[in-house]
Design a protein around this motif. Structure first.
Motif, short mmCIF file in Angstrom:
data_model
loop_
_atom_site.label_atom_id
_atom_site.label_comp_id
_atom_site.label_asym_id
_atom_site.label_seq_id
_atom_site.Cartn_x
_atom_site.Cartn_y
_atom_site.Cartn_z
N LEU A 184 0.75 -1.16 0.06
CA LEU A 184 0.05 -0.03 -0.05
C LEU A 184 0.88 1.09 0.03
N ILE A 185 2.07 1.31 0.77
CA ILE A 185 2.84 2.32 0.97
C ILE A 185 3.51 2.47 -0.38
N ALA A 186 3.99 1.53 -1.21
CA ALA A 186 4.80 1.74 -2.45
C ALA A 186 3.72 1.91 -3.49
N ALA A 187 2.40 1.53 -3.50
CA ALA A 187 1.58 1.86 -4.67
C ALA A 187 1.10 3.42 -4.44
N ARG A 188 0.98 3.77 -3.02
CA ARG A 188 0.39 5.09 -2.92
C ARG A 188 1.56 6.09 -3.38
N SER A 189 2.63 5.96 -3.33
CA SER A 189 3.78 6.65 -3.46
C SER A 189 3.98 6.74 -5.01
N GLU A 190 3.96 5.67 -5.80
CA GLU A 190 4.04 5.56 -7.18
C GLU A 190 3.04 6.23 -7.84
N ALA A 191 1.60 6.09 -7.29
CA ALA A 191 0.33 6.45 -7.75
C ALA A 191 0.38 8.11 -7.88
N GLU A 192 0.94 8.52 -6.78
CA GLU A 192 1.00 9.97 -6.26
C GLU A 192 1.79 10.65 -7.25
N ASN A 193 3.11 10.01 -7.47
CA ASN A 193 4.17 10.39 -8.45
C ASN A 193 3.61 10.46 -9.87
N ALA A 194 2.90 9.71 -10.30
CA ALA A 194 2.58 9.31 -11.59
C ALA A 194 1.38 9.97 -12.18
N PHE A 195 0.31 10.00 -11.12
CA PHE A 195 -0.97 10.63 -11.30
C PHE A 195 -1.53 11.78 -10.64
N GLY A 196 -0.55 12.14 -9.72
CA GLY A 196 -1.05 13.14 -8.64
C GLY A 196 -2.18 12.91 -7.61
N SER A 197 -2.58 11.43 -7.53
CA SER A 197 -3.46 10.99 -6.79
C SER A 197 -2.89 9.70 -5.98
N GLY A 198 -3.07 9.34 -4.91
CA GLY A 198 -2.82 8.41 -4.14
C GLY A 198 -3.89 7.52 -3.80
N GLU A 199 -5.13 7.52 -4.50
CA GLU A 199 -6.36 6.90 -4.37
C GLU A 199 -6.05 5.35 -4.73
N LEU A 200 -6.33 4.52 -3.93
CA LEU A 200 -6.15 2.97 -4.50
C LEU A 200 -7.55 2.18 -4.68
N ILE A 201 -7.61 1.13 -5.37
CA ILE A 201 -8.64 0.12 -5.17
C ILE A 201 -7.87 -1.01 -4.90
N LEU A 202 -8.80 -2.19 -4.33
CA LEU A 202 -8.27 -3.47 -4.32
C LEU A 202 -9.31 -4.49 -5.30
N GLU A 203 -8.28 -5.39 -5.85
CA GLU A 203 -9.39 -6.41 -6.67
C GLU A 203 -8.49 -7.58 -6.51
N LYS A 204 -9.67 -8.71 -6.35
CA LYS A 204 -9.18 -10.31 -6.38
C LYS A 204 -8.26 -10.34 -7.61
N ALA A 205 -7.14 -11.12 -7.30
CA ALA A 205 -6.54 -11.15 -8.23
C ALA A 205 -6.83 -12.61 -9.16
N VAL A 206 -7.02 -12.44 -10.55
CA VAL A 206 -7.13 -13.45 -11.21
C VAL A 206 -6.05 -14.12 -11.72
N ILE A 207 -5.69 -15.40 -11.42
CA ILE A 207 -4.59 -15.90 -11.69
C ILE A 207 -4.61 -16.50 -13.21
#
Length: 655
Positions: A184-207
């Motif tokens: 969550l920490i890493a995804a927020r940081s990367e999202a904030e840098n890339a898109f200016g928003s740290g908002e996240l969602i979760l999805e069941k991983a389809v393998i």
């Protein structure tokens, strides 16, 4: 309502800018290119009718600056803007700014972009419209505690995603509960840098799903249709590498169901223009909505190949208020097309983006082949933009026809001077699983893992050719009038080559004006030069004649000899001494980029594999790890600092 425009500004760069310019000019439009300081001599600036400078190299000060794009349109007199893909193409505020300044935005409405631009809201809309969606969490509560609770309800593995963007940024696959907080920490940081928003969602991983997308098109008169599917399953870092149309896994019945769902998705948001509805197709045949891209896709050429329609032309016609050029009943899929994305990256180093100068570029011209690019000899690949530099596309009557043509095209594509994924693309296309049409999103990790991506070292024959070329280059620079041949007898010279980190010494002896005797230890061969230009050499060894391509950059030789492509440096005359490698404890920047963070402090104990720094380059965030166990003795860079390749980041005293 018709929207009249006559001059189109393309708010993008590289191959997509060139692509849009070609169709726009065929349709009778004047075009305007924009460029940063890094792109001042780029091919797209020369193709357009006019070009306008928009600022320094960093995207935030140029291509991502809506104000500068609008100003460029006013300066040039453009009355329409095509955003391409990436940059501002899915920015609702930019689309609205175009409208506010009486510019026709060649894309969907700001409202549609807003609805689909946020994955959480898009998913809620699709559920309401009856489009199948992956189970997950897209709520407003963004606390770690809520995500942890939601993941427990969904069941692991889960996928953490940035709500505001795509392209693999802000995305993490989490297999176990204890991995989620750091993800969550890493995804927020990367999202904030890339898109200016740290908002996240979760999805069941389809393998092991397939990544299937449907091309949709809608006009402003309420007409919506789809143009079949594309299979984009071969990915690294959640970014596409090879795409094809149609998918070998999609039957006509499934195509109709997925197409109907994609059309329903577009209708649910009153869409207009080109769009792509992406789905995950499970091993058991269920499909789930993934996201909708409100723009033209990188992989649109394969759809153009099998439908015979120019999608950029359709975009321009819809933007000026026309009805769609066809109905659903008119859309037929003929033949098969496959596209491979050529990236400036090193697959052997976990697809690390690379920078450098493209010394020699060339593509074959044959029936069924197409290469979309914005390249030329001497083109500089910088760390400021995406690592994709070209798209190589092949079309055939059957899938196997297209596959073989694409392999042939990639073999004959010259990319000397850069490290690219060209060899890796060939490995993918030749793999039996791909050949049989069985690739899923797990293809690369399963069949071409990092351990198997090492490029074979050049053999004695290839090294001999390199040694001969270095020998001739050295004598040319020394001004030898005889090109090394003396009638009194053969001249010989040792040539020491450095390839990667290995040095090899070969004895090169001229046995005639165009003949060489080359020896290394117990190995020896005769090489005859049949013909040579400044970038190609035709030669013969043991009765076999071949043509190789090469380019010199100072003492460095970039050579393509059959399947082998490598860089060698002539260090024969280099002074003796230790190379300043810095030792295993010196952590250097692998490329130019911005330091996102330094994760350690002086005096801290670290272990091998521990992340010590994060670097942002080519729109991706890269974790830099320690190669040793030890203690941090120095920090060489600060957060947000721009650093050059091999700049010291962290120094560690090994245990």
């Amino acid at each position: 309502m018709m929207s009249d425009f006559s001059k189109i500004l393309i708010a993008n760069r590289g191959e997509i800018a060139c692509r849009v310019i070609r169709t726009a000019e065929v349709m009778g439009y004047d075009t305007v290119a924009v460029f940063s300081e890094a792109d001042s001599q780029a091919p797209h600036t020369k193709m357009a009718t006019e070009a306008v400078a928009i600022g320094p190299a960093p995207v935030g000060e140029s291509y991502l600056s809506a104000a500068k794009i609008i100003e460029a349109a006013k300066k040039s007199g453009a009355d329409a803007v095509h955003p391409g893909y990436g940059f501002l193409s899915e920015n609702a505020e930019f689309a609205q700014a175009c409208a506010d300044n009486n510019l026709v935005f060649i894309g969907p409405s700001p409202q549609a972009i807003t609805l689909m631009g946020n994955k959480a809201e898009a998913k809620r809309r699709m559920i309401k419209a009856g489009v199948p969606c992956v189970p997950g969490y897209e709520g407003e509560d963004q606390s770690d505690a809520r995500f942890i609770a939601a993941a427990a309800e969904i069941g692991f593995p889960v996928m953490v995603k940035a709500a505001a963007g795509g392209g693999g940024r802000g995305m993490r696959l989490v297999a176990r509960p204890e991995e989620l907080p750091q993800a969550l920490i890493a995804a927020r940081s990367e999202a904030e840098n890339a898109f200016g928003s740290g908002e996240l969602i979760l999805e069941k991983a389809v393998i092991r799903p397939r990544h299937i997308e449907i091309q949709v098109f809608a006009d402003t008169h309420g007409n919506v249709l789809h143009l079949g599917e594309r299979d984009c399953s071969i990915q690294r870092r959640h970014q596409k590498v090879i795409e094809e149309a149609p998918s070998p896994a999609v039957s006509e019945e499934l195509r109709q169901r997925m197409g109907a769902a994609a059309v329903a998705a577009a209708e649910a948001i009153n869409y207009s223009g080109a769009g792509t509805v992406e789905f995950l197709l499970s091993e058991t045949g269920e499909f789930y909505f993934l996201e909708m891209n409100t723009r033209l896709q990188v992989e649109h050429p394969v759809t153009e190949c099998i439908t015979g329609h120019d999608l950029v032309e359709w975009q321009l016609r819809v933007a000026r208020g026309e009805h769609l050029p066809a109905t659903q009943a008119d859309v037929t899929l003929t033949g098969h097309a496959i596209e491979a994305r050529l990236y400036a990256e090193d697959p052997a180093k976990n697809f690390l983006p690379m920078v450098g100068t493209l010394l020699k570029w060339g593509t074959p011209s044959r029936d069924g082949l197409r290469t979309d690019h914005g390249l030329e000899d001497g083109f500089e690949v910088t760390p400021h933009y995406d690592a994709m530099i070209a798209k190589v596309i092949a079309y055939g009557q059957t899938r196997e026809d297209a596959r073989r043509k694409l392999i042939s095209s990639l073999k004959d594509t010259l990319d000397l001077g850069l490290v690219t994924n060209r060899r890796f693309l060939l490995d993918c296309l030749k793999h039996p699983v791909f050949q049989e049409g069985g690739a899923t999103t797990a293809f690369i990790d399963t069949h071409l893992p990092q351990a198997g991506r090492e490029v074979a070292k050049p053999d004695f024959s290839a090294l001999s050719l390199a040694a001969a070329l270095h020998f001739l280059q050295r004598r040319h620079e020394q001004g030898s009038a005889t090109d090394g041949w003396d009638s009194s007898g053969a001249l010989s010279s040792p040539v020491t080559l450095m390839v990667e980190e290995d040095s090899t010494t070969l004895l090169v002896k001229l046995a005639g004006a165009d003949r060489f005797h080359i020896q290394q230890g117990d190995e020896a061969l005769e090489l005859t030069v049949l013909d040579r230009t400044d970038s190609a050499i035709r030669y013969e060894i043991d009765g076999l004649r071949r043509t190789a391509h090469f380019a010199f950059d100072g003492a460095a030789l970039f050579l393509r000899d059959g399947e082998a492509q490598f860089c060698s440096a002539d260090i024969t005359l280099a002074p003796a001494g230790n190379e300043a490698s810095g030792g295993d404890g010196r952590i250097m920047a692998p490329m130019n980029g911005r330091v996102v963070d330094i994760h350690v402090t002086v005096g801290q104990t670290v272990t091998r594999g521990q992340t010590v720094a994060s670097l942002e380059a080519m729109k991706m965030e890269h974790e830099i790890t320690s190669r040793v166990d030890g203690i941090v003795t120095a920090i060489g860079a600060n957060r947000d600092q721009q650093v050059a390749t091999r700049a010291l980041l962290v120094e560690i005293e090994p245990n």
